[in-house]
Design an enzyme around this catalytic site. Structure first.
Site, mmCIF file in Angstrom:
data_model
loop_
_atom_site.group_PDB
_atom_site.id
_atom_site.type_symbol
_atom_site.label_atom_id
_atom_site.label_comp_id
_atom_site.label_asym_id
_atom_site.label_seq_id
_atom_site.Cartn_x
_atom_site.Cartn_y
_atom_site.Cartn_z
ATOM 1 N N GLY A 86 6.387 -11.158 -11.069
ATOM 2 C CA GLY A 86 6.278 -12.498 -11.638
ATOM 3 C C GLY A 86 6.151 -13.481 -10.496
ATOM 4 O O GLY A 86 5.451 -13.215 -9.522
ATOM 5 N N SER A 118 5.242 -5.848 -7.429
ATOM 6 C CA SER A 118 4.705 -7.170 -7.131
ATOM 7 C C SER A 118 5.770 -8.057 -6.472
ATOM 8 O O SER A 118 6.170 -7.813 -5.338
ATOM 9 C CB SER A 118 4.151 -7.796 -8.409
ATOM 10 O OG SER A 118 3.462 -8.980 -8.152
ATOM 11 N N ALA A 119 6.282 -9.074 -7.178
ATOM 12 C CA ALA A 119 7.308 -9.938 -6.596
ATOM 13 C C ALA A 119 8.562 -9.151 -6.226
ATOM 14 O O ALA A 119 9.223 -9.451 -5.227
ATOM 15 C CB ALA A 119 7.679 -11.060 -7.566
ATOM 16 N N HIS A 155 -0.902 -6.784 -4.215
ATOM 17 C CA HIS A 155 -2.172 -7.214 -4.815
ATOM 18 C C HIS A 155 -3.200 -7.577 -3.744
ATOM 19 O O HIS A 155 -4.009 -8.496 -3.944
ATOM 20 C CB HIS A 155 -1.971 -8.420 -5.742
ATOM 21 C CG HIS A 155 -0.941 -8.239 -6.805
ATOM 22 N ND1 HIS A 155 -1.118 -7.403 -7.883
ATOM 23 C CD2 HIS A 155 0.287 -8.801 -6.959
ATOM 24 C CE1 HIS A 155 -0.035 -7.462 -8.664
ATOM 25 N NE2 HIS A 155 0.825 -8.289 -8.117
ATOM 26 N N GLU A 190 -4.349 -2.758 -5.148
ATOM 27 C CA GLU A 190 -3.918 -2.439 -6.500
ATOM 28 C C GLU A 190 -3.868 -0.916 -6.705
ATOM 29 O O GLU A 190 -4.751 -0.179 -6.257
ATOM 30 C CB GLU A 190 -4.863 -3.071 -7.523
ATOM 31 C CG GLU A 190 -4.921 -4.587 -7.441
ATOM 32 C CD GLU A 190 -3.632 -5.256 -7.875
ATOM 33 O OE1 GLU A 190 -2.605 -5.064 -7.183
ATOM 34 O OE2 GLU A 190 -3.641 -5.966 -8.883
#
Length: 241
Positions: A86, A118-119, A155, A190
């Protein structure tokens, strides 16, 4: 220390976490109870339910840290910890607010597996300085969990010559970071991830591989399956002005 750090949680054409389920099963090492840290998104209940539905087929029971009266105590009792993706700034602010920075460091240092996407992958680094996110809130510090001595850019995107975008490429932004800070950055494309088991670090996932950026050196393409354990010995130097 056991870490599984995903660049992304959803792959094109697949459901949430589907592309990495077998790796997750192996990384959790039989842990049946997982504490999910949902603070990177605003709807904590819906986010936790999404993770629970994805991991239920693996026999993993998921509890949201936000449901605990004392989230830090819940982390210290967790069989495994998953920090979801997020907004990295919102996530790090919450980790500091609820005392989870020290709690996660302590629990993971004691052997509990850490899963990030991700985060959540950014949070495993010394700081969030190589996030792609907009600073929608202001955390008290950029210092993150420090489960690794280097930085990650999830990413990671290669420059596309046919795009009309005239801003900096991702590689140019990371080069600017290295002008001010002396610490390697792994650009995770990715579908890829980093897996740490104590002093061993490997790149896994799709054949896309990753790019390692180092100060004063050309970016290095790294193939999937490559041993990156030497990055665990790096002593990071950040601009603290």
């Amino acid at each position: 220390m056991k870490l599984l750090l995903l660049s992304n949680s959803t792959a094109p054409g697949r459901r949430y976490l589907d592309h990495a389920k077998e790796e997750i099963r192996d990384a959790l090492g039989g842990a049946a109870d997982l504490l999910f840290v949902p603070y990177a998104l605003a709807d904590h209940d819906a986010y936790t339910a999404q993770v629970a539905a994805a991991l239920e087929p693996l026999g993993i029971r998921v509890t949201g840290a936000h449901t605990a009266a004392d989230p830090a105590a819940a982390v210290r009792a967790a069989g495994a910890v998953f920090v979801g993706g997020g907004n990295s700034f919102r996530l790090l602010k919450a980790l500091h607010t609820f005392g989870l920075v020290a709690a996660i460091r302590e629990r993971v240092g004691a052997g509990a597996p850490y899963l990030g996407s991700s985060a959540g992958t950014n949070m495993a680094c010394p700081t969030l300085r190589t996030t792609n996110d907009m600073p929608i809130v202001q955390p008290p510090s950029f210092d993150a969990l420090g489960l690794l001595p280097f930085q990650i850019n999830p990413h990671y995107l290669d420059a596309s010559p046919d795009r009309a975008h005239m801003g900096e490429t991702r590689a140019q932004r990371l080069a600017q970071f290295l002008e001010e800070n002396d610490v390697p950055v792994v650009g995770l494309r990715e579908g890829t991830w980093l897996r740490r088991t104590d002093g061993s670090l490997t790149l896994g996932g799709t054949p896309a591989g990753a790019v390692v950026f180092r100060r004063g050196r050309q970016p290095e393409e790294v193939p999937t399956g490559h041993d990156l354990s030497e990055l665990l010995t790096y002593e990071a130097r950040f601009d603290r002005r």
